[in-house]
Design a protein around this motif. Structure first.
Motif, PDB file in Angstrom:
ATOM      1  N   VAL A  79       0.700  -1.316   0.022  1.00  0.00           N
ATOM      2  CA  VAL A  79      -0.003  -0.001  -0.150  1.00  0.00           C
ATOM      3  C   VAL A  79       0.813   1.301   0.011  1.00  0.00           C
ATOM      4  N   ALA A  80       1.850   1.241   0.638  1.00  0.00           N
ATOM      5  CA  ALA A  80       2.745   2.490   0.868  1.00  0.00           C
ATOM      6  C   ALA A  80       3.268   2.683  -0.411  1.00  0.00           C
ATOM      7  N   ALA A  81       3.961   1.477  -1.203  1.00  0.00           N
ATOM      8  CA  ALA A  81       4.654   1.553  -2.292  1.00  0.00           C
ATOM      9  C   ALA A  81       3.614   2.276  -3.622  1.00  0.00           C
ATOM     10  N   ARG A  82       2.555   1.686  -3.374  1.00  0.00           N
ATOM     11  CA  ARG A  82       1.403   2.172  -4.477  1.00  0.00           C
ATOM     12  C   ARG A  82       1.177   3.546  -4.166  1.00  0.00           C
ATOM     13  N   ASP A  83       1.112   4.030  -2.869  1.00  0.00           N
ATOM     14  CA  ASP A  83       0.781   5.634  -2.682  1.00  0.00           C
ATOM     15  C   ASP A  83       1.993   6.428  -3.296  1.00  0.00           C
ATOM     16  N   VAL A  84       3.335   5.990  -3.055  1.00  0.00           N
ATOM     17  CA  VAL A  84       4.338   6.759  -3.456  1.00  0.00           C
ATOM     18  C   VAL A  84       4.239   6.637  -5.024  1.00  0.00           C
ATOM     19  N   LEU A  85       3.924   5.882  -5.823  1.00  0.00           N
ATOM     20  CA  LEU A  85       3.807   5.623  -7.239  1.00  0.00           C
ATOM     21  C   LEU A  85       2.794   6.536  -7.720  1.00  0.00           C
ATOM     22  N   VAL A  86       1.592   6.629  -7.009  1.00  0.00           N
ATOM     23  CA  VAL A  86       0.349   7.670  -7.494  1.00  0.00           C
ATOM     24  C   VAL A  86       1.021   9.058  -7.084  1.00  0.00           C
ATOM     25  N   LYS A  87       1.551   9.385  -6.039  1.00  0.00           N
ATOM     26  CA  LYS A  87       2.230  10.704  -5.854  1.00  0.00           C
ATOM     27  C   LYS A  87       3.113  10.985  -7.048  1.00  0.00           C
ATOM     28  N   GLN A  88       3.925  10.144  -7.350  1.00  0.00           N
ATOM     29  CA  GLN A  88       4.896  10.245  -8.479  1.00  0.00           C
ATOM     30  C   GLN A  88       4.346  10.764  -9.771  1.00  0.00           C
ATOM     31  N   ILE A  89       3.360   9.914 -10.036  1.00  0.00           N
ATOM     32  CA  ILE A  89       2.581   9.882 -11.477  1.00  0.00           C
ATOM     33  C   ILE A  89       1.569  11.360 -11.420  1.00  0.00           C
ATOM     34  N   THR A  90       1.212  11.681 -10.305  1.00  0.00           N
ATOM     35  CA  THR A  90       0.500  13.001 -10.215  1.00  0.00           C
ATOM     36  C   THR A  90       1.497  13.995 -10.433  1.00  0.00           C
ATOM     37  N   ALA A  91       2.501  14.144  -9.774  1.00  0.00           N
ATOM     38  CA  ALA A  91       3.594  15.057  -9.760  1.00  0.00           C
ATOM     39  C   ALA A  91       4.096  15.270 -11.370  1.00  0.00           C
TER      40      ALA A  91
END
Length: 280
Positions: A79-91
């Motif tokens: 879950v934490a890794a997915r949240d990081v990826l989502v933030k990177q994609i958004t940025a």
């Protein structure tokens, strides 16, 4: 003459004359009935065994359910890794959008400087460039036209998140509408704000539709500049309208068409030439 040996006289039971009655009293049940009764006693004891088997089955089912739920539930690390990826994609998407705006601003500046330089010395050439920019989709345009909107079916996504691709607008559906609008006399077209040029590609990537590698989502609004009445009549008479009706009846994909008095389409930016050379 010898005398035969004497035998001890047999002692008679007092109830010897009532043998049948005695047998009935001592053995009230026939052996067959006794065996049947024993089998019935055994059957009455079996439900206890069945109950034990049932409890074991319930326990095993519960353990299997718990194991499946545990395996399907994502771990905190996932879950934490997915949240990081989502933030990177958004940025990065925000950064890409900013770069797109910067390119548009630079293209507008170059076009203004070009027009200023050519206005005095080569007005005819400037008019040709302006017309070609409109035709190629590089320049922003305004005017009346037709708006066609395609929307995914309401049940395209189930409650469990399962996607039915047949009930979603696909790239071929947008290609069908765009080609019909060009054939109906459209002078400029955009999809969800993305201007179509001579080199624009409309493709699918998974469940998303890409227009010039920009991901778009339903509803898809296709703006076409041209004579509103003429566009409406010719588009309605095209085969695309019949196919859109089939999409709505078979898959629930909705289509609406309306005329507009004013549409503003952004420019697609300067085209990159790979083989063309300027005329002498």
């Amino acid at each position: 003459m010898s005398t035969p040996p004497r035998t001890t006289p047999r002692t008679r039971r007092p109830d010897e004359s009532m043998t049948l009655i005695t047998e009935v009293m001592n053995h009230p049940l026939d052996p067959g009935y006794a065996e049947a009764a024993a089998r019935r006693d055994t059957r009455t004891r079996r439900p206890a065994g069945h109950l034990a088997y049932g409890l074991v089955a319930v326990a095993l089912g519960t353990l299997a359910t718990v194991a499946v739920i545990s395996l399907r539930a994502p771990s905190p690390a996932v879950v934490a890794a997915r949240d990081v990826l989502v933030k990177q994609i958004t940025a990065r998407q925000a950064h890409a959008d900013q770069l797109t705006r910067d390119i548009t601003d630079a293209s507008d500046t170059i076009a203004a400087l070009q027009s200023q330089a050519l206005a005095e010395r080569y007005p005819g050439l400037l008019k040709t460039i302006e017309d070609d920019s409109v035709a190629s989709g590089a320049a922003a345009v305004t005017g009346p036209g037709l708006v066609v909107t395609l929307t995914d079916a309401d049940d395209a996504v189930d409650t469990d998140g399962t996607v039915d691709a047949d009930k979603r607008v696909q790239d071929s559906d947008l290609q069908l509408v765009v080609n019909a609008l060009w054939a109906s006399g459209a002078e400029a077209i955009s999809i969800n704000g993305q201007r179509l040029t001579a080199t624009t590609a409309i493709r699918s990537a998974g469940s998303a539709v890409l227009v010039d590698f920009v991901g778009l989502a339903s509803p898809y609004t296709v703006d076409a500049i041209g004579d509103p009445d003429d566009l409406h009549d010719r588009f309605a008479a095209s085969t695309a309208t019949d196919q859109l009706d089939v999409l709505q009846e078979s898959y629930g994909i909705r289509t609406t068409t309306k005329t507009a008095d004013h549409l503003a389409l952004a420019g697609g930016g300067a085209s990159t030439l790979y083989s063309a050379t300027p005329l002498d």
